[in-house]
Design an enzyme around this catalytic site. Structure first.
Site, PDB file in Angstrom:
ATOM      1  N   ASP A  80     116.195 115.152  52.418  1.00  0.00           N
ATOM      2  CA  ASP A  80     115.946 115.621  53.780  1.00  0.00           C
ATOM      3  C   ASP A  80     116.652 114.742  54.814  1.00  0.00           C
ATOM      4  O   ASP A  80     116.524 113.513  54.788  1.00  0.00           O
ATOM      5  CB  ASP A  80     114.430 115.600  54.020  1.00  0.00           C
ATOM      6  CG  ASP A  80     114.017 116.278  55.301  1.00  0.00           C
ATOM      7  OD1 ASP A  80     114.721 117.196  55.750  1.00  0.00           O
ATOM      8  OD2 ASP A  80     112.957 115.900  55.844  1.00  0.00           O
ATOM      9  N   GLU A 132     122.418 121.722  59.838  1.00  0.00           N
ATOM     10  CA  GLU A 132     121.566 121.880  61.020  1.00  0.00           C
ATOM     11  C   GLU A 132     122.440 122.044  62.244  1.00  0.00           C
ATOM     12  O   GLU A 132     123.433 121.328  62.418  1.00  0.00           O
ATOM     13  CB  GLU A 132     120.627 120.677  61.193  1.00  0.00           C
ATOM     14  CG  GLU A 132     119.689 120.833  62.388  1.00  0.00           C
ATOM     15  CD  GLU A 132     118.577 119.799  62.427  1.00  0.00           C
ATOM     16  OE1 GLU A 132     118.188 119.412  63.547  1.00  0.00           O
ATOM     17  OE2 GLU A 132     118.100 119.380  61.356  1.00  0.00           O
ATOM     18  N   GLY A 179     107.036 115.476  64.362  1.00  0.00           N
ATOM     19  CA  GLY A 179     105.848 114.713  64.714  1.00  0.00           C
ATOM     20  C   GLY A 179     104.706 115.601  65.187  1.00  0.00           C
ATOM     21  O   GLY A 179     104.734 116.826  65.072  1.00  0.00           O
ATOM     22  N   SER A 211     104.886 121.114  62.550  1.00  0.00           N
ATOM     23  CA  SER A 211     103.511 120.626  62.650  1.00  0.00           C
ATOM     24  C   SER A 211     102.961 120.883  64.048  1.00  0.00           C
ATOM     25  O   SER A 211     103.647 120.665  65.046  1.00  0.00           O
ATOM     26  CB  SER A 211     103.462 119.120  62.353  1.00  0.00           C
ATOM     27  OG  SER A 211     103.837 118.860  61.020  1.00  0.00           O
TER      28      SER A 211
END
Length: 286
Positions: A80, A132, A179, A211
């Site tokens: 990752d 990305e 985060g 998240s």
């Protein structure tokens, strides 16, 4: 069974679900994530960030690979947010079946060049590559790297990027942050933009920094073309919040007394993500 990332996400793309990519930092967490994925018959991506690998050591990676080989569900091991092709080579030698080259903070042409170099290294040995485009925010010092300002992924740029690099999947910026969001920040996804990107590119899309985003938004993002969602902070918060609670009993000292309730709390969160991503039962498709 251990499989490559391309096969993992191509099936998800064809069947309109998202594979959870759980970031793992220790063996107890890994065991819990394998267990809940097998219980829910869900395909699994075990993701390890360079900082996490520096903490755990490569020995944990070998243990995860061994566990994946005897798992009843398909498992990919994903490197990752790799920063360089040298890191890609290390990941490939270590046994990862999927790698990410994160050039999102670089200018567009440099991002293309760096990602293409990673593809040229990984594809000849059967390893899939995630790129990305755009930037993910960052909410606190504990989170993975991110940008102070989110730069949304442009659909036309995404199409050009994929054609130039040959990546197998693309992490897109549609409004997420790494985060846990502070109370004053309202997470909100640009689902309209996601729909445009998917129409332009067609390949599996990845959501980082999911998240704390509302379940309704995350669930809708899956319906609109997200096929992999990275989950790190949510499971770690559940695991360590329970650990703080357990350690209030100062008589405890053995890991086999302390860790099981923490693993159980983490599994509840992981199970919820599996259901939300519509991944439960999808192991049978592989």
């Amino acid at each position: 069974m251990l499989i490559d990332g391309k096969k993992m996400l191509d099936v998800a793309n064809e069947n309109n679900f998202a594979v959870p990519a759980f970031n793992i930092s220790d063996w107890a967490m890994a065991g819990g994530i394998f267990d809940i994925s097998e219980e829910r018959e869900a395909p699994l991506i075990v993701a390890i960030h360079p900082d996490e690998l520096a903490h755990t050591g490569q020995e944990l990676t070998r243990a995860i690979i061994e566990r994946a080989h005897r798992s009843s569900v398909p498992v990919a091991l994903h490197w990752d947010h790799g920063a360089t092709t040298e890191q890609m080579l290390t990941a490939i030698r270590t046994g990862f079946t999927s790698v990410m080259l994160d050039g999102s903070m670089s200018p567009f042409e440099e991002n293309i060049a760096r990602t293409k170099a990673a593809v040229d290294v990984a594809h000849p040995v059967g390893i899939s590559v995630e790129g990305e485009l755009g930037t993910i925010g960052k909410t606190d010092s504990e989170a993975e790297d991110g940008a102070a300002t989110i730069v949304y992924t442009d659909p036309a740029d995404a199409k050009a990027f994929i054609e130039a690099t040959g990546v197998d999947s693309l992490a897109v910026a549609i409004g997420t942050c790494h985060g846990i969001y502070p109370s004053w920040m309202k997470p909100e996804l640009r689902l309209d933009l996601l729909e445009q990107i998917k129409a332009a590119v067609g390949i599996p899309l990845v959501l980082h920094g999911g998240s704390n985003n509302p379940d309704a938004e995350i669930g809708q993002s899956v319906k609109l073309g997200i096929n992999k969602i990275n989950i790190s902070s949510d499971i770690k918060v559940a695991y360590h919040d329970k650990m703080r609670e357990v350690l209030a009993d100062t008589s405890l000292r053995e890991p086999n007394s302390i860790q099981p309730p923490c693993i159980a709390a983490m599994k509840v969160v992981a199970a919820h993500k599996i259901e939300l991503f519509d991944a439960a039962g999808k192991a049978t498709l592989y």
